[in-house]
Design an enzyme around this catalytic site. Structure first.
Site, PDB file in Angstrom:
ATOM      1  N   GLU A  35       0.838  -1.205   0.000  1.00 52.03           N
ATOM      2  CA  GLU A  35       0.000   0.000   0.000  1.00 52.03           C
ATOM      3  C   GLU A  35       0.875   1.259   0.000  1.00 52.03           C
ATOM      4  O   GLU A  35       1.865   1.334   0.732  1.00 52.03           O
ATOM      5  CB  GLU A  35      -0.894  -0.017   1.239  1.00 52.03           C
ATOM      6  CG  GLU A  35      -2.280   0.488   0.988  1.00 52.03           C
ATOM      7  CD  GLU A  35      -3.066  -0.378   0.008  1.00 52.03           C
ATOM      8  OE1 GLU A  35      -3.124  -0.008  -1.182  1.00 52.03           O
ATOM      9  OE2 GLU A  35      -3.609  -1.416   0.427  1.00 52.03           O
ATOM     10  N   ASP A  38       2.846   2.187  -4.975  1.00 53.10           N
ATOM     11  CA  ASP A  38       2.803   2.269  -6.454  1.00 53.10           C
ATOM     12  C   ASP A  38       3.419   3.557  -6.985  1.00 53.10           C
ATOM     13  O   ASP A  38       4.217   3.534  -7.915  1.00 53.10           O
ATOM     14  CB  ASP A  38       1.385   2.012  -7.016  1.00 53.10           C
ATOM     15  CG  ASP A  38       0.323   3.012  -6.637  1.00 53.10           C
ATOM     16  OD1 ASP A  38       0.551   3.822  -5.710  1.00 53.10           O
ATOM     17  OD2 ASP A  38      -0.765   2.986  -7.263  1.00 53.10           O
ATOM     18  N   GLY A 125     -12.359   2.763  -1.401  1.00 48.77           N
ATOM     19  CA  GLY A 125     -11.030   2.174  -1.533  1.00 48.77           C
ATOM     20  C   GLY A 125     -11.017   0.897  -2.346  1.00 48.77           C
ATOM     21  O   GLY A 125     -10.065   0.120  -2.284  1.00 48.77           O
ATOM     22  N   SER A 127     -11.624   0.990  -5.747  1.00 47.59           N
ATOM     23  CA  SER A 127     -11.397   1.415  -7.142  1.00 47.59           C
ATOM     24  C   SER A 127     -12.649   1.510  -7.991  1.00 47.59           C
ATOM     25  O   SER A 127     -12.644   1.112  -9.168  1.00 47.59           O
ATOM     26  CB  SER A 127     -10.397   0.488  -7.843  1.00 47.59           C
ATOM     27  OG  SER A 127      -9.173   0.606  -7.241  1.00 47.59           O
ATOM     28  N   SER A 128     -13.708   2.052  -7.419  1.00 46.41           N
ATOM     29  CA  SER A 128     -14.896   2.263  -8.255  1.00 46.41           C
ATOM     30  C   SER A 128     -14.558   3.217  -9.398  1.00 46.41           C
ATOM     31  O   SER A 128     -15.074   3.058 -10.515  1.00 46.41           O
ATOM     32  CB  SER A 128     -16.055   2.811  -7.426  1.00 46.41           C
ATOM     33  OG  SER A 128     -15.660   3.983  -6.758  1.00 46.41           O
ATOM     34  N   SER A 129     -13.687   4.181  -9.179  1.00 50.06           N
ATOM     35  CA  SER A 129     -13.385   5.131 -10.261  1.00 50.06           C
ATOM     36  C   SER A 129     -12.577   4.477 -11.376  1.00 50.06           C
ATOM     37  O   SER A 129     -12.909   4.641 -12.557  1.00 50.06           O
ATOM     38  CB  SER A 129     -12.696   6.390  -9.743  1.00 50.06           C
ATOM     39  OG  SER A 129     -11.896   6.110  -8.646  1.00 50.06           O
ATOM     40  N   GLU A 161      -7.555  10.136 -14.830  1.00 52.76           N
ATOM     41  CA  GLU A 161      -7.776  10.366 -13.396  1.00 52.76           C
ATOM     42  C   GLU A 161      -6.829  11.461 -12.868  1.00 52.76           C
ATOM     43  O   GLU A 161      -7.229  12.332 -12.119  1.00 52.76           O
ATOM     44  CB  GLU A 161      -7.566   9.058 -12.618  1.00 52.76           C
ATOM     45  CG  GLU A 161      -7.724   9.221 -11.135  1.00 52.76           C
ATOM     46  CD  GLU A 161      -8.790   8.339 -10.529  1.00 52.76           C
ATOM     47  OE1 GLU A 161      -9.330   7.455 -11.210  1.00 52.76           O
ATOM     48  OE2 GLU A 161      -9.080   8.561  -9.342  1.00 52.76           O
ATOM     49  N   ASP A 173      -4.473   0.799  -9.454  1.00 54.96           N
ATOM     50  CA  ASP A 173      -5.901   0.503  -9.587  1.00 54.96           C
ATOM     51  C   ASP A 173      -6.275   0.206 -11.035  1.00 54.96           C
ATOM     52  O   ASP A 173      -6.946  -0.795 -11.329  1.00 54.96           O
ATOM     53  CB  ASP A 173      -6.746   1.689  -9.085  1.00 54.96           C
ATOM     54  CG  ASP A 173      -6.431   2.018  -7.642  1.00 54.96           C
ATOM     55  OD1 ASP A 173      -5.725   1.227  -6.994  1.00 54.96           O
ATOM     56  OD2 ASP A 173      -6.872   3.082  -7.171  1.00 54.96           O
ATOM     57  N   TYR A 223      -3.521  12.397   0.535  1.00 49.75           N
ATOM     58  CA  TYR A 223      -2.816  11.505  -0.395  1.00 49.75           C
ATOM     59  C   TYR A 223      -1.666  12.267  -1.062  1.00 49.75           C
ATOM     60  O   TYR A 223      -0.530  11.803  -1.102  1.00 49.75           O
ATOM     61  CB  TYR A 223      -3.824  11.004  -1.436  1.00 49.75           C
ATOM     62  CG  TYR A 223      -3.298   9.966  -2.393  1.00 49.75           C
ATOM     63  CD1 TYR A 223      -3.394   8.608  -2.107  1.00 49.75           C
ATOM     64  CD2 TYR A 223      -2.710  10.337  -3.611  1.00 49.75           C
ATOM     65  CE1 TYR A 223      -2.927   7.649  -2.996  1.00 49.75           C
ATOM     66  CE2 TYR A 223      -2.239   9.383  -4.502  1.00 49.75           C
ATOM     67  CZ  TYR A 223      -2.357   8.042  -4.192  1.00 49.75           C
ATOM     68  OH  TYR A 223      -1.890   7.099  -5.079  1.00 49.75           O
TER      69      TYR A 223
END
Ligand code: GLA
Length: 388
Positions: A35, A38, A125, A127-129, A161, A173, A223
């Site tokens: 986590e 990336d 959290g 990753s719907s987007s 994004e 994601d 973030y």
């Protein structure tokens, strides 16, 4: 998802039953471990879920683009005429950002009727987007015969994004929802984009995702703050080693860091990233060797590091994790995704899952006043066309 019901909704909205739409699906994802690595060029181990976003669409032969979703009461109609500009209705920006990437590549987008439906919770959290972005990309790729590879689409979705939606995410994601494989996790090196599918064999255990249902507030700004703290660490470490990112270091470098990084916060951030990469490498090894007990321990250590060194957890995630660990049958449990709310992922002995959910829900509500949701997902394939 009931396909007939979904098609019915499409015709109710857009009419013309003689012109059948095409159906696509893109999963959400859950990250098992790795986590906040990336965007530091590190390792991640996500899986695609059997929950995600469905899209029915057809060409209209006009210049009109009509977008709708069964999830919100927010439709949009606009002309296809050059690049799109950002809209106030936030979900629309995911498809529009992706369409812009197609247009920028010289792929002609003409009028479309689109209907989305997602069964992965939003802003949790999972990753719907990325799922909305990727389902749009694979559908456009097919309808306009664009011939793009999955990797090209993954990169275009990340760009949409970052640049259109304005969320400075890494590549995990979009990669996970693009390259997911049934019953496998994706062991991805986010620097080189080399990846390997690792079988997830849980035998007498199950995956459980628990949604804190905490409304996430400042996630994006926090973030971005973490990202700049990591960049700061890289800058300060230049006189130690000329690294491009924190993932070029490993745990043997940890004792040397305090000499170069005096800010205790920046030091902790670097420690998390470096130790997390090490945990992913070991996690992959033990997963291949069927040592689920050690895999669970590594998940636990990952969460501890995200709480203590990266500071992206909070009372809701910590309650689920630390109360969850006390319950019978729990092999490992940690937050997944960006943090500050959202979900945890746990590996629990299948015979104990019912009890786990009931007891954890009670304790969680007692402590936080919130009611959690539980999902028992399967690991599914990446984005693609479905039979209608
Ligand atoms: C979000 C981002 C990802 C990744 C995770 C944290 O999900 O979109 O790119 O950084 O947070 O691991």
């Amino acid at each position: 998802m009931n396909k007939r019901h979904f098609s019915e909704k499409f015709y109710e909205k857009y009419g013309n039953r003689n012109d059948r739409p095409v159906l696509f699906f893109s999963p959400g994802r859950v990250n098992l471990i790795g986590e906040h690595t990336d965007y530091n060029g590190g390792f991640v181990l996500p899986c695609a879920l059997n929950y995600g976003t469905y899209l029915l669409l057809r060409k209209t032969g006009s210049k009109l683009l009509r977008l709708s979703t069964l999830n919100f009461n927010e439709d949009e109609e606009l002309a296809v005429d050059g690049l799109f500009i950002k809209k106030a209705k936030s979900w629309i920006n995911y498809p529009l950002g992706v369409m812009n990437e197609f247009i920028k590549k010289g792929i002609d987008i003409s009028g479309l009727d689109l209907l989305y439906y997602g069964d992965v919770p939003n802003a949790a959290g999972l990753s719907s987007s990325a799922s909305i972005e990727m389902v749009t990309a694979v559908a456009l790729n097919e309808l306009f015969s664009a011939g793009l590879s999955t990797l090209e689409m993954v990169k275009m979705c990340q760009k949409a994004e970052n640049e259109f939606v304005g969320m400075n995410c890494g590549i995990m994601d979009q990669f996970a929802v693009g390259f997911g494989k049934k019953d496998h996790a994706i062991f991805l090196n986010c620097d080189t984009l080399d990846y390997e599918n690792v079988p997830v064999i849980l035998e007498e255990c199950s995956l459980i995702i628990t949604n804190t249902n905490k409304k996430r507030g400042l996630t994006d700004s926090k973030y971005n703050e973490r990202r700049s703290e990591c960049e700061k660490a890289v800058e300060l470490l230049q006189s130690y080693k000329a690294v491009r990112n924190l993932s070029e270091l490993n745990v043997t470098d940890l004792p040397h860091l305090p000499e170069y990084i005096h800010d205790p916060v920046v030091l902790k951030r670097a420690k998390h990233v470096i130790s997390e990469n090490d945990r992913v490498l070991e996690a992959v090894k033990v997963l291949k060797g069927n040592n689920l007990a050690r895999f669970g321990e590594l998940m636990n250590l990952s969460h501890d590091s995200l709480r203590d060194d990266y500071e992206v957890t909070g009372i809701e995630l910590d309650t689920l994790v630390y109360e969850g660990r006390k319950l019978p049958g729990v092999i490992g449990t940690r937050m997944t995704g960006a943090g500050f709310g959202g979900c945890t992922v746990s590996i629990v002995k299948t015979k104990d899952t019912k009890d786990f959910m009931a007891k954890l829900a009670r304790i969680y509500t007692e402590i936080t006043g919130l009611i959690p949701d539980f999902y028992q997902p399967a690991i599914g394939n990446g984005a693609g066309k479905l039979p209608c």
